[in-house]
Design a protein around this motif. Structure first.
Motif, PDB file in Angstrom:
ATOM      1  N   LYS A  35       0.836  -1.201   0.000  1.00  0.00           N
ATOM      2  CA  LYS A  35       0.000   0.000   0.000  1.00  0.00           C
ATOM      3  C   LYS A  35       0.874   1.255   0.000  1.00  0.00           C
ATOM      4  N   PRO A  36       0.487   2.290  -0.749  1.00  0.00           N
ATOM      5  CA  PRO A  36       1.286   3.515  -0.813  1.00  0.00           C
ATOM      6  C   PRO A  36       1.510   4.109   0.575  1.00  0.00           C
ATOM      7  N   LEU A  37       2.737   4.532   0.836  1.00  0.00           N
ATOM      8  CA  LEU A  37       3.088   5.127   2.119  1.00  0.00           C
ATOM      9  C   LEU A  37       2.796   6.625   2.052  1.00  0.00           C
ATOM     10  N   ASP A  38       1.681   7.038   2.650  1.00  0.00           N
ATOM     11  CA  ASP A  38       1.276   8.443   2.630  1.00  0.00           C
ATOM     12  C   ASP A  38       1.677   9.184   3.900  1.00  0.00           C
ATOM     13  N   VAL A  39       1.591   8.488   5.034  1.00  0.00           N
ATOM     14  CA  VAL A  39       1.953   9.079   6.328  1.00  0.00           C
ATOM     15  C   VAL A  39       2.945   8.156   7.002  1.00  0.00           C
ATOM     16  N   LEU A  40       4.058   8.721   7.467  1.00  0.00           N
ATOM     17  CA  LEU A  40       5.134   7.911   8.022  1.00  0.00           C
ATOM     18  C   LEU A  40       5.276   8.131   9.516  1.00  0.00           C
ATOM     19  N   GLY A  41       5.148   7.030  10.277  1.00  0.00           N
ATOM     20  CA  GLY A  41       5.435   7.045  11.703  1.00  0.00           C
ATOM     21  C   GLY A  41       4.435   7.803  12.549  1.00  0.00           C
ATOM     22  N   GLY A  42       4.698   7.739  13.876  1.00  0.00           N
ATOM     23  CA  GLY A  42       3.835   8.402  14.830  1.00  0.00           C
ATOM     24  C   GLY A  42       3.874   9.910  14.728  1.00  0.00           C
ATOM     25  N   GLU A  43       4.926  10.445  14.104  1.00  0.00           N
ATOM     26  CA  GLU A  43       5.039  11.888  13.939  1.00  0.00           C
ATOM     27  C   GLU A  43       4.081  12.396  12.861  1.00  0.00           C
ATOM     28  N   GLY A  44       3.527  11.474  12.097  1.00  0.00           N
ATOM     29  CA  GLY A  44       2.573  11.862  11.059  1.00  0.00           C
ATOM     30  C   GLY A  44       3.197  12.622   9.908  1.00  0.00           C
ATOM     31  N   VAL A  45       4.385  12.233   9.499  1.00  0.00           N
ATOM     32  CA  VAL A  45       5.065  12.889   8.385  1.00  0.00           C
ATOM     33  C   VAL A  45       4.386  12.474   7.081  1.00  0.00           C
ATOM     34  N   GLU A  46       3.855  13.438   6.376  1.00  0.00           N
ATOM     35  CA  GLU A  46       3.162  13.148   5.118  1.00  0.00           C
ATOM     36  C   GLU A  46       4.143  13.103   3.953  1.00  0.00           C
ATOM     37  N   LEU A  47       3.953  12.112   3.116  1.00  0.00           N
ATOM     38  CA  LEU A  47       4.816  11.966   1.936  1.00  0.00           C
ATOM     39  C   LEU A  47       4.012  12.264   0.682  1.00  0.00           C
ATOM     40  N   GLN A  48       4.541  13.134  -0.139  1.00  0.00           N
ATOM     41  CA  GLN A  48       3.923  13.446  -1.425  1.00  0.00           C
ATOM     42  C   GLN A  48       4.620  12.605  -2.500  1.00  0.00           C
ATOM     43  N   GLN A  49       3.958  11.534  -2.907  1.00  0.00           N
ATOM     44  CA  GLN A  49       4.556  10.648  -3.900  1.00  0.00           C
ATOM     45  C   GLN A  49       4.067  10.985  -5.304  1.00  0.00           C
ATOM     46  N   PRO A  50       4.909  10.729  -6.342  1.00  0.00           N
ATOM     47  CA  PRO A  50       6.232  10.105  -6.262  1.00  0.00           C
ATOM     48  C   PRO A  50       7.286  11.060  -5.714  1.00  0.00           C
ATOM     49  N   LEU A  51       8.337  10.458  -5.196  1.00  0.00           N
ATOM     50  CA  LEU A  51       9.459  11.213  -4.645  1.00  0.00           C
ATOM     51  C   LEU A  51      10.630  11.174  -5.622  1.00  0.00           C
ATOM     52  N   THR A  52      11.343  12.275  -5.697  1.00  0.00           N
ATOM     53  CA  THR A  52      12.577  12.342  -6.487  1.00  0.00           C
ATOM     54  C   THR A  52      13.675  12.900  -5.587  1.00  0.00           C
ATOM     55  N   ARG A  53      14.890  12.847  -6.048  1.00  0.00           N
ATOM     56  CA  ARG A  53      15.979  13.442  -5.272  1.00  0.00           C
ATOM     57  C   ARG A  53      15.744  14.939  -5.088  1.00  0.00           C
ATOM     58  N   GLU A  54      15.276  15.570  -6.147  1.00  0.00           N
ATOM     59  CA  GLU A  54      15.047  17.011  -6.100  1.00  0.00           C
ATOM     60  C   GLU A  54      13.934  17.368  -5.117  1.00  0.00           C
ATOM     61  N   SER A  55      12.817  16.628  -5.181  1.00  0.00           N
ATOM     62  CA  SER A  55      11.700  16.934  -4.287  1.00  0.00           C
ATOM     63  C   SER A  55      12.047  16.607  -2.839  1.00  0.00           C
ATOM     64  N   PHE A  56      12.881  15.587  -2.620  1.00  0.00           N
ATOM     65  CA  PHE A  56      13.268  15.245  -1.254  1.00  0.00           C
ATOM     66  C   PHE A  56      14.118  16.357  -0.652  1.00  0.00           C
ATOM     67  N   GLN A  57      15.088  16.840  -1.392  1.00  0.00           N
ATOM     68  CA  GLN A  57      15.943  17.924  -0.904  1.00  0.00           C
ATOM     69  C   GLN A  57      15.124  19.184  -0.604  1.00  0.00           C
ATOM     70  N   LYS A  58      14.100  19.425  -1.399  1.00  0.00           N
ATOM     71  CA  LYS A  58      13.296  20.616  -1.249  1.00  0.00           C
ATOM     72  C   LYS A  58      12.286  20.503  -0.106  1.00  0.00           C
ATOM     73  N   ASP A  59      11.590  19.377  -0.015  1.00  0.00           N
ATOM     74  CA  ASP A  59      10.482  19.256   0.932  1.00  0.00           C
ATOM     75  C   ASP A  59      10.861  18.575   2.237  1.00  0.00           C
ATOM     76  N   TYR A  60      11.923  17.797   2.239  1.00  0.00           N
ATOM     77  CA  TYR A  60      12.292  17.056   3.457  1.00  0.00           C
ATOM     78  C   TYR A  60      13.788  17.201   3.748  1.00  0.00           C
ATOM     79  N   PRO A  61      14.233  18.411   4.029  1.00  0.00           N
ATOM     80  CA  PRO A  61      15.661  18.615   4.299  1.00  0.00           C
ATOM     81  C   PRO A  61      16.073  17.914   5.588  1.00  0.00           C
ATOM     82  N   LEU A  62      17.254  17.363   5.581  1.00  0.00           N
ATOM     83  CA  LEU A  62      17.760  16.668   6.768  1.00  0.00           C
ATOM     84  C   LEU A  62      18.468  17.642   7.697  1.00  0.00           C
TER      85      LEU A  62
END
Length: 204
Positions: free
Chosen positions: A177-204
Protein backbone atom coordinates in the motif's frame (compact mmCIF):
# COMPACT_ATOMS: atom_id res chain seq x y z
CA UNK A 1 27.00 -94.63 -93.37
CA UNK A 2 30.08 -94.18 -91.21
CA UNK A 3 30.13 -90.42 -91.86
CA UNK A 4 26.52 -90.12 -90.65
CA UNK A 5 27.28 -91.98 -87.46
CA UNK A 6 30.34 -89.80 -86.91
CA UNK A 7 28.24 -86.68 -87.35
CA UNK A 8 25.74 -87.97 -84.82
CA UNK A 9 28.51 -88.61 -82.29
CA UNK A 10 29.92 -85.13 -82.79
CA UNK A 11 26.47 -83.53 -82.41
CA UNK A 12 25.87 -85.51 -79.24
CA UNK A 13 29.28 -84.46 -77.87
CA UNK A 14 28.63 -80.78 -78.64
CA UNK A 15 25.23 -80.88 -76.96
CA UNK A 16 26.73 -82.53 -73.89
CA UNK A 17 29.50 -79.92 -73.69
CA UNK A 18 27.08 -77.03 -74.06
CA UNK A 19 24.79 -78.51 -71.42
CA UNK A 20 27.72 -78.88 -69.01
CA UNK A 21 28.72 -75.29 -69.64
CA UNK A 22 25.18 -74.04 -68.99
CA UNK A 23 25.00 -75.99 -65.74
CA UNK A 24 28.36 -74.65 -64.65
CA UNK A 25 27.44 -71.06 -65.47
CA UNK A 26 24.05 -71.43 -63.75
CA UNK A 27 25.70 -72.82 -60.66
CA UNK A 28 28.23 -70.01 -60.62
CA UNK A 29 25.50 -67.40 -60.90
CA UNK A 30 23.56 -69.04 -58.06
CA UNK A 31 26.69 -69.16 -55.87
CA UNK A 32 27.53 -65.50 -56.59
CA UNK A 33 23.96 -64.48 -55.82
CA UNK A 34 23.97 -66.33 -52.50
CA UNK A 35 27.33 -64.85 -51.53
CA UNK A 36 26.17 -61.35 -52.45
CA UNK A 37 23.07 -61.66 -50.27
CA UNK A 38 25.17 -62.82 -47.31
CA UNK A 39 27.79 -60.11 -47.63
CA UNK A 40 27.13 -57.32 -45.09
CA UNK A 41 26.60 -53.88 -46.56
CA UNK A 42 29.55 -51.65 -45.65
CA UNK A 43 28.65 -48.68 -43.51
CA UNK A 44 28.89 -45.25 -45.03
CA UNK A 45 30.79 -42.95 -42.68
CA UNK A 46 29.43 -39.89 -44.45
CA UNK A 47 25.88 -40.94 -43.57
CA UNK A 48 26.54 -40.73 -39.78
CA UNK A 49 23.96 -38.58 -37.99
CA UNK A 50 25.47 -35.66 -36.14
CA UNK A 51 23.39 -34.11 -33.36
CA UNK A 52 23.28 -30.30 -33.50
CA UNK A 53 25.07 -28.54 -30.69
CA UNK A 54 22.73 -27.34 -27.97
CA UNK A 55 22.87 -23.59 -27.31
CA UNK A 56 24.34 -22.64 -23.96
CA UNK A 57 21.84 -21.29 -21.42
CA UNK A 58 24.56 -19.67 -19.38
CA UNK A 59 24.78 -15.98 -20.01
CA UNK A 60 27.80 -13.90 -19.19
CA UNK A 61 27.25 -11.67 -16.20
CA UNK A 62 27.49 -7.90 -16.60
CA UNK A 63 28.99 -6.26 -13.55
CA UNK A 64 27.30 -3.08 -12.46
CA UNK A 65 28.07 -0.60 -9.72
CA UNK A 66 25.23 0.65 -7.56
CA UNK A 67 25.38 3.05 -4.63
CA UNK A 68 23.87 2.38 -1.23
CA UNK A 69 23.18 5.52 0.81
CA UNK A 70 23.93 5.82 4.51
CA UNK A 71 23.57 8.67 6.96
CA UNK A 72 26.58 10.50 8.40
CA UNK A 73 26.53 13.24 11.04
CA UNK A 74 27.44 16.62 9.59
CA UNK A 75 27.62 19.66 11.91
CA UNK A 76 24.02 20.19 13.11
CA UNK A 77 22.36 17.75 10.75
CA UNK A 78 23.04 14.55 8.82
CA UNK A 79 24.07 13.94 5.23
CA UNK A 80 23.41 11.14 2.78
CA UNK A 81 26.66 9.49 1.72
CA UNK A 82 27.04 6.81 -0.98
CA UNK A 83 28.84 3.51 -0.75
CA UNK A 84 29.57 1.66 -4.01
CA UNK A 85 28.45 -1.94 -4.33
CA UNK A 86 29.48 -4.08 -7.33
CA UNK A 87 27.12 -6.81 -8.41
CA UNK A 88 26.95 -9.25 -11.34
CA UNK A 89 23.74 -8.23 -13.08
CA UNK A 90 22.05 -10.72 -15.42
CA UNK A 91 18.33 -10.18 -14.87
CA UNK A 92 16.52 -6.83 -14.97
CA UNK A 93 16.50 -5.00 -11.60
CA UNK A 94 19.09 -7.42 -10.21
CA UNK A 95 21.66 -4.71 -9.48
CA UNK A 96 19.08 -2.54 -7.75
CA UNK A 97 17.77 -5.45 -5.70
CA UNK A 98 21.30 -6.26 -4.55
CA UNK A 99 21.77 -2.63 -3.53
CA UNK A 100 18.59 -2.72 -1.43
CA UNK A 101 19.59 -5.97 0.22
CA UNK A 102 22.85 -4.29 1.27
CA UNK A 103 20.93 -1.24 2.46
CA UNK A 104 18.57 -3.28 4.64
CA UNK A 105 21.45 -5.34 6.03
CA UNK A 106 22.97 -2.14 7.46
CA UNK A 107 26.45 -0.63 7.23
CA UNK A 108 29.48 -2.83 7.81
CA UNK A 109 31.96 -2.27 10.62
CA UNK A 110 34.79 0.21 10.45
CA UNK A 111 32.69 3.12 9.21
CA UNK A 112 31.05 6.12 10.84
CA UNK A 113 28.02 5.81 8.56
CA UNK A 114 24.68 4.87 10.12
CA UNK A 115 21.16 3.96 9.09
CA UNK A 116 17.75 4.72 10.59
CA UNK A 117 16.02 1.89 8.72
CA UNK A 118 14.88 -0.72 11.29
CA UNK A 119 16.87 -3.96 11.01
CA UNK A 120 13.75 -6.11 10.64
CA UNK A 121 12.71 -4.28 7.44
CA UNK A 122 12.40 -6.60 4.44
CA UNK A 123 12.24 -5.92 0.72
CA UNK A 124 8.91 -7.34 -0.49
CA UNK A 125 9.19 -6.16 -4.08
CA UNK A 126 11.08 -3.86 -6.41
CA UNK A 127 10.49 -2.81 -9.99
CA UNK A 128 12.28 -0.21 -12.12
CA UNK A 129 10.60 0.67 -15.40
CA UNK A 130 9.96 3.77 -17.54
CA UNK A 131 11.87 6.15 -15.24
CA UNK A 132 9.91 4.91 -12.25
CA UNK A 133 11.06 2.80 -9.31
CA UNK A 134 8.49 1.03 -7.14
CA UNK A 135 9.76 -0.18 -3.78
CA UNK A 136 7.62 -2.36 -1.52
CA UNK A 137 8.85 -2.72 2.07
CA UNK A 138 7.59 -4.58 5.11
CA UNK A 139 5.71 -2.75 7.85
CA UNK A 140 8.83 -2.69 10.02
CA UNK A 141 10.03 0.25 7.91
CA UNK A 142 7.57 2.57 9.69
CA UNK A 143 8.42 1.58 13.27
CA UNK A 144 10.31 3.68 15.84
CA UNK A 145 12.15 6.99 15.65
CA UNK A 146 11.22 10.66 15.40
CA UNK A 147 10.93 13.02 12.46
CA UNK A 148 14.67 13.11 11.71
CA UNK A 149 14.85 9.32 11.77
CA UNK A 150 11.84 9.03 9.47
CA UNK A 151 13.17 11.56 6.98
CA UNK A 152 16.59 9.94 7.05
CA UNK A 153 15.27 6.50 6.15
CA UNK A 154 13.07 7.90 3.37
CA UNK A 155 16.11 9.69 1.97
CA UNK A 156 18.13 6.47 2.06
CA UNK A 157 15.42 4.64 0.10
CA UNK A 158 14.94 7.44 -2.44
CA UNK A 159 18.65 7.89 -3.16
CA UNK A 160 19.40 4.16 -3.27
CA UNK A 161 16.41 3.57 -5.57
CA UNK A 162 17.69 6.23 -7.99
CA UNK A 163 21.34 5.16 -7.96
CA UNK A 164 21.15 3.91 -11.57
CA UNK A 165 18.79 6.67 -12.74
CA UNK A 166 19.09 9.85 -10.62
CA UNK A 167 16.08 11.42 -12.39
CA UNK A 168 13.72 8.52 -11.67
CA UNK A 169 10.50 8.89 -9.69
CA UNK A 170 10.24 6.73 -6.57
CA UNK A 171 7.06 5.18 -5.19
CA UNK A 172 7.33 3.68 -1.69
CA UNK A 173 4.81 1.06 -0.59
CA UNK A 174 4.46 -0.69 2.76
CA UNK A 175 2.90 -4.14 2.54
CA UNK A 176 1.71 -3.27 -0.96
CA UNK A 177 0.00 0.00 0.00
CA UNK A 178 1.29 3.51 -0.81
CA UNK A 179 3.09 5.13 2.12
CA UNK A 180 1.28 8.44 2.63
CA UNK A 181 1.95 9.08 6.33
CA UNK A 182 5.13 7.91 8.02
CA UNK A 183 5.43 7.05 11.70
CA UNK A 184 3.84 8.40 14.83
CA UNK A 185 5.04 11.89 13.94
CA UNK A 186 2.57 11.86 11.06
CA UNK A 187 5.06 12.89 8.39
CA UNK A 188 3.16 13.15 5.12
CA UNK A 189 4.82 11.97 1.94
CA UNK A 190 3.92 13.45 -1.43
CA UNK A 191 4.56 10.65 -3.90
CA UNK A 192 6.23 10.10 -6.26
CA UNK A 193 9.46 11.21 -4.65
CA UNK A 194 12.58 12.34 -6.49
CA UNK A 195 15.98 13.44 -5.27
CA UNK A 196 15.05 17.01 -6.10
CA UNK A 197 11.70 16.93 -4.29
CA UNK A 198 13.27 15.24 -1.25
CA UNK A 199 15.94 17.92 -0.90
CA UNK A 200 13.30 20.62 -1.25
CA UNK A 201 10.48 19.26 0.93
CA UNK A 202 12.29 17.06 3.46
CA UNK A 203 15.66 18.61 4.30
CA UNK A 204 17.76 16.67 6.77
Amino acid sequence: MKDQQGSNRISSGVIAAVSAAVVAVGGGVAWFTSQSSNTPTPSNPSARIVQPAQPSTKQPGNEQTANVYWLRPKEKNVALVPQAVKVASVQPNQALEAAFQSLLAGPTGGTDSTTTIPKATKLLGLKAENDEVHVNLSEDFTSGGGTTSMMGRVGQVVYTATTLNPKAKVYIDVNGKPLDVLGGEGVELQQPLTRESFQKDYPL
